[in-house]
Enzyme design. Structure first.
Site, PDB file in Angstrom:
ATOM      1  N   ASP A  83       0.832  -1.213   0.000  1.00  0.00           N
ATOM      2  CA  ASP A  83       0.000   0.000   0.000  1.00  0.00           C
ATOM      3  C   ASP A  83       0.871   1.270   0.000  1.00  0.00           C
ATOM      4  O   ASP A  83       1.968   1.280   0.548  1.00  0.00           O
ATOM      5  CB  ASP A  83      -0.884  -0.049   1.255  1.00  0.00           C
ATOM      6  CG  ASP A  83      -2.020   0.945   1.179  1.00  0.00           C
ATOM      7  OD1 ASP A  83      -2.289   1.487   0.084  1.00  0.00           O
ATOM      8  OD2 ASP A  83      -2.652   1.181   2.224  1.00  0.00           O
ATOM      9  N   ASN A 118     -10.680  -3.100  -6.483  1.00  0.00           N
ATOM     10  CA  ASN A 118      -9.824  -2.170  -7.241  1.00  0.00           C
ATOM     11  C   ASN A 118     -10.336  -1.863  -8.659  1.00  0.00           C
ATOM     12  O   ASN A 118      -9.863  -0.932  -9.297  1.00  0.00           O
ATOM     13  CB  ASN A 118      -8.377  -2.665  -7.305  1.00  0.00           C
ATOM     14  CG  ASN A 118      -7.629  -2.489  -5.999  1.00  0.00           C
ATOM     15  OD1 ASN A 118      -6.721  -3.249  -5.671  1.00  0.00           O
ATOM     16  ND2 ASN A 118      -8.002  -1.494  -5.210  1.00  0.00           N
TER      17      ASN A 118
HETATM   18  C1  FPP Z   1      -2.239   0.030  -3.214  1.00  0.00           C
HETATM   19  O1  FPP Z   1      -1.695   1.342  -3.186  1.00  0.00           O
HETATM   20  C2  FPP Z   1      -1.652  -0.690  -4.331  1.00  0.00           C
HETATM   21  C3  FPP Z   1      -2.354  -1.266  -5.338  1.00  0.00           C
HETATM   22  C4  FPP Z   1      -3.831  -1.256  -5.399  1.00  0.00           C
HETATM   23  C5  FPP Z   1      -1.654  -1.937  -6.459  1.00  0.00           C
HETATM   24  C6  FPP Z   1      -0.413  -2.670  -6.091  1.00  0.00           C
HETATM   25  C7  FPP Z   1       0.256  -3.106  -7.317  1.00  0.00           C
HETATM   26  C8  FPP Z   1       1.592  -3.185  -7.497  1.00  0.00           C
HETATM   27  C9  FPP Z   1       2.574  -2.924  -6.446  1.00  0.00           C
HETATM   28  C10 FPP Z   1       2.121  -3.594  -8.828  1.00  0.00           C
HETATM   29  C11 FPP Z   1       1.739  -5.007  -9.095  1.00  0.00           C
HETATM   30  C12 FPP Z   1       2.670  -5.616 -10.021  1.00  0.00           C
HETATM   31  C13 FPP Z   1       3.369  -6.717  -9.751  1.00  0.00           C
HETATM   32  C14 FPP Z   1       4.303  -7.174 -10.783  1.00  0.00           C
HETATM   33  C15 FPP Z   1       3.231  -7.494  -8.498  1.00  0.00           C
HETATM   34  P1  FPP Z   1      -2.633   2.559  -3.496  1.00  0.00           P
HETATM   35  O2  FPP Z   1      -2.653   2.784  -4.954  1.00  0.00           O
HETATM   36  O3  FPP Z   1      -3.971   2.332  -2.868  1.00  0.00           O
HETATM   37  O4  FPP Z   1      -1.873   3.727  -2.780  1.00  0.00           O
HETATM   38  P2  FPP Z   1      -2.515   4.975  -2.014  1.00  0.00           P
HETATM   39  O5  FPP Z   1      -3.289   4.416  -0.848  1.00  0.00           O
HETATM   40  O6  FPP Z   1      -1.326   5.752  -1.599  1.00  0.00           O
HETATM   41  O7  FPP Z   1      -3.379   5.700  -3.015  1.00  0.00           O
END
Ligand code: FPP
Length: 234
Positions: free
Chosen positions: A16, A64
């Site tokens: 996250d 998501n």
């Molecule tokens: C949450 O942070 C993250 C996600 C919903 C996506 C996670 C995906 C990756 C790390 C890439 C996946 C790829 C591979 C190859 C495993 P957020 O976007 O909710 O962050 P925020 O809370 O700061 O907005």
């Protein structure tokens, strides 16, 4: 890391803070996911180096899909890129598995996922489970449906259903999760590994996922090792 540490067999990570990391730098959210995917690869290798048997990461939840289309496409493209590179990384000793509902994915992604799951990685040290279109409640529903089918077909009786039956019919082929790490300052489970986290230790950290380092994982492992896990006993 010292040999005296009690290491978990199975670590779950909620990756996250990608969006906030990008925003702080005036970058699009997908730049945060891109860096997050690099960190995921580094941490997978570090778990392999430490001999951790199972690592489950939350890459995309059933919720998501509500995000803007370009962000969803960006995450799916990162996944495709990772899986294509993986095909050439033969001797990493890291096996890849996916948990979640695959039905909405396009044919290219589905094929890459299957290829990765069948890849020859040499002797497996760490199995990385990527939770993609995953929800803990959805996983329990999946298990209940599988069990209902077996009951309907007369394969098992309702009386024989116990906790183990539910566990065995989940998406996940792993044992229960010992340690769940959530960076970014949020302190929630967010529908991750609901069934498998019944006895997990939780470590919440202030660092954003794209800034997460091996040293941060060391800190979480140290905290885990210090806690006395009693599983409801004394
Ligand atoms: C949450 O942070 C993250 C996600 C919903 C996506 C996670 C995906 C990756 C790390 C890439 C996946 C790829 C591979 C190859 C495993 P957020 O976007 O909710 O962050 P925020 O809370 O700061 O907005």
């Amino acid at each position: 890391m010292s040999d005296k540490l009690i290491l978990p067999e199975h670590i779950g990570i909620i990756m996250d803070g990608n969006g906030r990391w990008a925003k702080k730098r005036g970058l699009p959210r997908n730049a945060g996911h891109k860096k997050g995917a690099e960190v995921f690869e580094n941490i997978s290798r570090y778990c392999r180096d430490l001999g951790i048997k199972w690592l489950t990461v939350y890459a995309f939840s059933t919720e998501n899909w509500k995000r803007p289309k370009d962000e969803v496409d960006g995450i799916m493209n990162l996944m495709k890129g990772y899986l294509k590179n993986m095909a050439s990384a033969r001797n990493e000793h890291i096996a890849v598995r996916f948990i979640g509902d695959r039905t909405p994915f396009d044919a290219e992604l589905t094929e890459l996922m299957e290829k990765a799951e069948n890849a020859d990685v040499g002797e497996v040290i760490t199995t990385v489970q990527i939770a993609l279109n995953y929800g803990g409640r959805d996983e329990i529903v999946h298990s209940v449906r599988e069990i209902a089918k077996k009951v309907a077909e007369g394969e098992i009786s309702p009386e024989s259903i116990n906790e183990d039956t539910i566990s065995k019919n989940l998406y996940s082929g792993t044992p229960e999760c010992d340690l769940i790490v959530r960076p970014s300052g949020e302190e929630r489970l967010s529908n991750f590994l609901l069934w498998e986290s019944a006895y997990s230790e939780f470590v919440f950290m202030d660092v954003l996922w794209p800034d997460f380092t091996k040293e941060d994982l060391d800190k979480a492992l140290l905290e885990y090792s210090k806690r006395n896990r009693r599983f409801g006993g004394v």
